[in-house]
Each structure stands twice: as C-alpha cells, then as structure tokens.
Write an enzyme that holds these catalytic residues in place. Structure first.
Site, PDB file in Angstrom:
ATOM      1  CB  ALA A  73      -0.942  -0.002   1.191  1.00 15.65           C
ATOM      2  CD  GLN A 181      -5.964  -1.349   8.877  1.00 19.39           C
ATOM      3  OE1 GLN A 181      -6.631  -2.310   9.274  1.00 19.39           O
ATOM      4  NE2 GLN A 181      -4.659  -1.272   9.080  1.00 19.39           N
ATOM      5  CB  THR A 242      10.607  -9.596 -12.425  1.00 21.32           C
ATOM      6  OG1 THR A 242      11.548  -9.350 -13.455  1.00 21.32           O
ATOM      7  CG2 THR A 242      10.101 -11.029 -12.515  1.00 21.32           C
ATOM      8  CB  CYS A 328       2.675   2.119  10.142  1.00 20.98           C
ATOM      9  SG  CYS A 328       1.649   0.761   9.564  1.00 20.98           S
TER      10      CYS A 328
HETATM   11  C1  LIG Z   1      -0.631  -0.948   6.717  1.00 26.23           C
HETATM   12  C2  LIG Z   1      -1.156   0.301   6.108  1.00 26.23           C
HETATM   13  C3  LIG Z   1      -0.489   0.942   5.058  1.00 26.23           C
HETATM   14  C4  LIG Z   1       0.847   0.455   4.546  1.00 26.23           C
HETATM   15  O1  LIG Z   1       0.739  -0.756   3.875  1.00 26.23           O
HETATM   16  P1  LIG Z   1       2.043  -1.567   3.404  1.00 26.23           P
HETATM   17  O2  LIG Z   1       1.546  -2.601   2.469  1.00 26.23           O
HETATM   18  O3  LIG Z   1       2.617  -2.134   4.649  1.00 26.23           O
HETATM   19  O4  LIG Z   1       2.955  -0.589   2.732  1.00 26.23           O
HETATM   20  C5  LIG Z   1      -1.062   2.061   4.507  1.00 26.23           C
HETATM   21  N1  LIG Z   1      -2.233   2.545   4.951  1.00 26.23           N
HETATM   22  C6  LIG Z   1      -2.915   1.967   5.959  1.00 26.23           C
HETATM   23  C7  LIG Z   1      -4.218   2.525   6.390  1.00 26.23           C
HETATM   24  C8  LIG Z   1      -2.395   0.828   6.573  1.00 26.23           C
HETATM   25  O5  LIG Z   1      -3.067   0.268   7.578  1.00 26.23           O
END
Ligand SMILES: *Cc1c(COP(=O)(O)O)cnc(C)c1O
Length: 393
Positions: A73, A181, A242, A328
């Site tokens: 994400a 989420q 890739t 995070c």
């Molecule tokens: C976990 C999360 C992210 C980051 O996702 P990754 O795949 O770990 O980079 C971004 N936004 C929200 C709301 C998250 O909970």
C-alpha cells in the site's frame, strides 16, 4: 490456546493456511517469469497472475485491467499521489487530505510540498470524521486530487467514500482512497463508489507481505498517472519490475477467501470485539472507546484507560500482542497523530491501546485477554498513584 494472543491485526494479519497452500507451487515447479512469452514456464506463471488479478478485481467490483501490482500500500499511495502530481502539474498544484491519514499519505504529501505543491490537511471531529462542508470549502480551481482513507488504522472510523466521491466527481477532481484497512473487511464495490484511485495491500487481509495494488479507474482520456519506477514496462508501463508471482497468487487466494467469507467473518469478529469491550468495561472503571462507534471497522477497538501508561501496560503483559499508537511508525514512540487529532490530551493518548481482532481470534483468547488486561491495568494504576504521591510531596 497459544500465547501470546495476537490482537494486532491492523499492523498485519497472519497468512491464511489456504493462501500458503496456493502459493507453494509458485516457489518451486511454477517458478517462471510471468513476462516470458516464449515458453511454458512463463505461460504458467502468467496464468497464475491472471487468475489472481481477476479474483482481486472481483472482490472490489473492478476490471482486472484496472489493477497495477506494487510492493504494498505504501508504494501504491506513492504512485497515486506522485503520479497524479506529475500527470496533472499543468492543471493545478493543490491536494486535499486529512490529518488522520496513514504516514504513507502524509509523508508523501510533505514530499510534494517540498516540490512546490500545496496541501490542505482537513481536521476531524472527536470521532475522527472529516466534514464534507469543510472539504467542499477547501476545493480551489487548482485542486487536482483529494485523498481520504476508507477506514482508519487506529480508531477504525469509516469515511463516507461514496459521498466524497460524488462531491469530487461533480467538480472534476480525482479522488484517491487508502482502503488498506477496508478491503476484505467491509464490502467495497467500486461499481457504486465514484473513486478514481484505490490503494490496498495483501498482508492486512491474510495474504503475504510485499504485494499491493493500485486500482486506477479506466476512463477516457485515461487518468494521467505518471509511473514512478521505470524499466521493462511491466503492468502496462505503470510499474516496471518482474512480478512477484507467488505473492500475487497468494493475494488472489486471499481475495477469493475474503469475497466468500467476509460477511460471516465480520459478524463473528465484531461480536468478539464487543465482548472484549464489554468485558473490559465491566471490570475496569474509567475507560473510553475512541472512534465513530456507529460506523467503524468490525475488528477495531481503540481504548483509553485513564490514569495509565500504555507502553508500561504492554511491557507488563507480553502474552497479549496489542499496540499503542501506530505500529507503522517503525518503533518511533511519538504520541499518535490520529488520537491527537481527535482532541485527546497527551496523557490520554499515552493511555490508549489499539486492539485489532482477526479471522483467527477465538472467544477463549478474548476471555483470557480481558482477565490479563484488567489485572495489568489495576497494577499500573496503583503504580501511577504511588508515583503521583512521590511527585506531590
Ligand atoms: C498498513 C497500512 C499501510 C501500509 O501498507 P504496506 O503494504 O505495509 O505498505 C497504509 N495505509 C494503511 C491505512 C495501513 O493500515
């Protein structure tokens, strides 16, 4: 029951065993490069990717061609915001987002500010909701993108993405949503939600880490997302590199499972979440649940235990895996910007634990957790009283 009890499913989810099973052949026999067009190994890998892409598209009501695979994400959000900034630079330089967004959005916006873009950070009310009137007022002729998360990762508050989408599309402004989420936890049908770009990731929905998607609504002329990683031209030139075939296959299986089990799972998980909160309320005075009680993720409970310090509570109960603030932030112990934005005083921010239940949470685990948390909070409050007495005298 296995200890520690895992109640941190907003940080990441365990892999569903069915996902692991689906991935395994792609680590061995089916190791091919999905871009190898001249032989069987490539075709087999590509077929795995195609099935997965279709399953993920089906989960969110999209077309497979609208999905771009990324590393997660965070990368999807970077591609959406920076890609649009570059693609629409000629039209405007203004972004709108909210103060409660994930760091992936906020830090990308800060970066764009350094490049000369302007960003409005909308405030939220005490339940974590933005005001649509304030959003409307913030729009200027220079606004090119609004980015609002579908569900908050700390307090679970859901945003009215369909309404926000209509407001934006009426004014010809693109809407991006960090739905990390939300996808797989609550129904999200992009056929009925006018959102242009959506970011999400497999590891928050029982899939593997390191694989995400950026959805870009197909339209004419195409949404002008400029690639941020150049190379072999994979993913229709939008994201070279890739393809991570085993992870993509796992993501697809995770999406298939979510599509069929989401409804039943949400009922089960929210019942356990309510049991957790009721159990805590009945044993511990002076607790408050944060977020929008009528409109939040089924698996979330952000709980403030007045007169405690969450970091010490967690140290005292290592058999319960929860989080304070946002996991995070890579171990940084700064008070959560989300809880602050709700108007919580710093001492309450520091007294807050985030519970994230999941597919594999059991009633037995919740009963155990309630008991352990209650006894730990009592102990912590005694310690705080003693410390206060020492400070006063
Ligand atoms: C976990 C999360 C992210 C980051 O996702 P990754 O795949 O770990 O980079 C971004 N936004 C929200 C709301 C998250 O909970």
């Amino acid at each position: 029951m296995k200890l520690p009890v895992y109640l941190d499913n907003h940080a990441t989810t365990p892999l569903d065993p069915r996902v692991v099973e689906a991935m395994l052949p792609y680590f061995s026999d089916r190791f091919g490069n999905a871009a190898s067009r001249q032989h069987e190994f490539g075709w087999v890998a590509e077929a795995g990717v195609n099935v997965a892409r279709q399953r993920i598209a089906d989960l969110i009501g999209a077309e497979p061609s609208e999905l771009t695979f990324t590393s997660g994400a965070t990368e999807s959000i970077n591609l959406a915001l920076k890609g649009i900034a570059e693609g629409l630079r000629g039209r405007g330089n203004h972004f709108i987002t909210a103060v409660t967004e994930h760091r992936a959005v906020l830090d990308t916006c800060r970066r764009l500010e350094g490049y000369g873009f302007q960003v409005t950070y909308l405030p939220v009310d005490s339940a974590g909701r933005i005001s649509l009137a304030e959003l409307e007022d913030a729009i200027t002729p220079k606004t090119i993108l609004v980015s609002i998360m579908a569900a908050n990762n700390e307090i679970g508050t859901l945003a009215p993405i369909a309404e926000i989408g209509r407001l934006c599309s009426d004014r010809g402004i693109l809407l991006h949503s960090d739905a990390t989420q939300a996808v797989g936890r609550i129904p999200l049908d992009l056929r009925n939600i006018p959102v242009d770009l959506v970011s999400f990731t497999a590891h928050k929905m029982y899939g593997p880490k390191g694989i995400g998607v950026l959805y870009i609504r197909s339209r004419r002329p195409p949404t002008p997302v400029v690639p941020q990683i150049d190379g072999g031209g994979h993913e229709r030139g939008l994201r070279s590199g890739t393809l991570n075939v085993p992870a993509i296959v796992g993501f697809g299986e995770a999406a298939r499972i979510s599509a069929t089990e989401m409804e039943a799972e949400a009922r089960q998980v929210s019942a356990l979440r309510d049991a957790l909160v009721e159990g805590l309320r009945s044993r511990i005075p002076g607790i408050r649940v944060n977020g929008d009680q009528g409109n939040r993720l089924p698996n979330n409970a952000s709980v403030t235990f007045e007169g405690t310090r969450a970091d010490r509570v967690m140290m005292d109960m290592k058999d319960i895996a929860v989080s304070s603030g946002s996991a995070c932030s890579t171990g940084l112990q700064e008070p959560s910007h989300v809880l602050r934005a709700l108007g919580l005083p710093d001492q309450d921010v520091r007294a807050t634990l985030r519970f994230g239940l999941g597919r594999f949470t059991t009633a037995e685990e919740i009963t155990y957790a309630v008991g352990r948390i209650a006894e730990t909070i009592k102990k912590e409050r005694k310690r705080m009283e003693v410390e206060d007495a020492v400070h006063v005298h």
